[in-house]
Write a protein that holds these residues in place. Structure first.
Motif, PDB file in Angstrom:
ATOM      1  N   ALA A 103      -7.508   7.017   7.734  1.00 21.82           N
ATOM      2  CA  ALA A 103      -7.165   6.167   6.598  1.00 21.82           C
ATOM      3  C   ALA A 103      -5.846   6.607   5.981  1.00 21.82           C
ATOM      4  N   ILE A 104      -5.040   5.643   5.646  1.00 25.14           N
ATOM      5  CA  ILE A 104      -3.796   5.944   4.943  1.00 25.14           C
ATOM      6  C   ILE A 104      -4.072   5.761   3.467  1.00 25.14           C
ATOM      7  N   ILE A 105      -3.860   6.814   2.714  1.00 25.40           N
ATOM      8  CA  ILE A 105      -4.157   6.793   1.288  1.00 25.40           C
ATOM      9  C   ILE A 105      -2.858   6.574   0.539  1.00 25.40           C
ATOM     10  N   PRO A 106      -2.807   5.546  -0.326  1.00 25.92           N
ATOM     11  CA  PRO A 106      -1.567   5.281  -1.069  1.00 25.92           C
ATOM     12  C   PRO A 106      -1.199   6.454  -1.969  1.00 25.92           C
ATOM     13  N   ALA A 107       0.091   6.591  -2.213  1.00 30.96           N
ATOM     14  CA  ALA A 107       0.576   7.669  -3.075  1.00 30.96           C
ATOM     15  C   ALA A 107      -0.042   7.539  -4.463  1.00 30.96           C
ATOM     16  N   GLY A 108      -0.377   8.668  -5.045  1.00 33.17           N
ATOM     17  CA  GLY A 108      -0.946   8.679  -6.383  1.00 33.17           C
ATOM     18  C   GLY A 108      -2.457   8.563  -6.399  1.00 33.17           C
ATOM     19  N   GLN A 109      -3.071   8.316  -5.247  1.00 30.22           N
ATOM     20  CA  GLN A 109      -4.523   8.202  -5.185  1.00 30.22           C
ATOM     21  C   GLN A 109      -5.111   9.560  -4.813  1.00 30.22           C
TER      22      GLN A 109
END
Length: 193
Positions: A103-109
């Motif tokens: 999974a690619i996790i968005p920045a800031g998450q």
């Protein structure tokens, strides 16, 4: 310097035109490039619809030179037939990628919880739970050199305390918490294997 409505509108206009943060800071005066970047992010303007390079196309510096004529292509050699690979009895499986890696996790998450290589043994946890039932539940101001300084609970709540039981010689914690906090190197190395 304060961000007045006029200054914010000028910032939005210049940002939309594709101006850099340095150019905007210079135009506004009294603010730094970083202050402009921070305000842009707080306003939610970080994704530009147009950029400076899109609004003004670059002029070509060099005139185009006529391409050299290409040599006649060589006839293609016949391709060799692929050889069948020998069947193997024990295929080596590819290592499976963990779902967290896929999974690619968005920045800031926040990242999902990861398994620890140094997990605490169930026996040690059981011992800690028993000890915490008989703990003195001291506040920060009540701690001394002789009391266990193991924190329990969330520091942001009223239900936060320190163990307070007698410490083990030369350690900041009681016997049960030392067993959790300080683990021998060989035990940690063995768990990783």
């Amino acid at each position: 310097m304060s961000w007045t409505d006029e200054r914010v509108e000028l910032l939005k206009k210049m940002w939309g035109e594709g101006q850099s943060a340095s150019q905007i800071a210079k135009e506004l005066g009294g603010v730094t490039r970083n202050a402009v970047i921070g305000k842009v992010h707080r306003l939610g303007l970080s994704n530009r619809t147009t950029t400076k390079t899109e609004t003004k196309p670059k002029a070509e510096a060099k005139p185009k030179v006529a391409p050299k004529p290409k040599a006649a292509p060589k006839p293609a050699a016949p391709k060799p037939e692929p050889k069948p690979e020998p069947a193997t009895t024990s295929a080596t499986p590819k290592p499976a990628m963990s779902p967290a890696r896929k999974a690619i996790i968005p920045a800031g998450q926040p990242l999902p919880p990861q398994p620890s290589a140094n997990e605490i043994s169930p026996e040690a946890l059981a011992k800690v739970n028993e000890v915490e039932k008989s703990a003195k539940k001291l506040s920060l101001m009540e701690l001394t050199e002789r009391t266990c300084k193991w924190p329990v609970g969330d520091p942001a709540t009223d239900n936060f305390w320190f163990c307070g039981l007698p410490v083990q010689a030369g350690k900041p914690y009681c016997e049960a918490h030392v067993g959790v906090a300080f683990q021998p190197m060989s035990a940690r190395r063995d768990r990783k294997r």
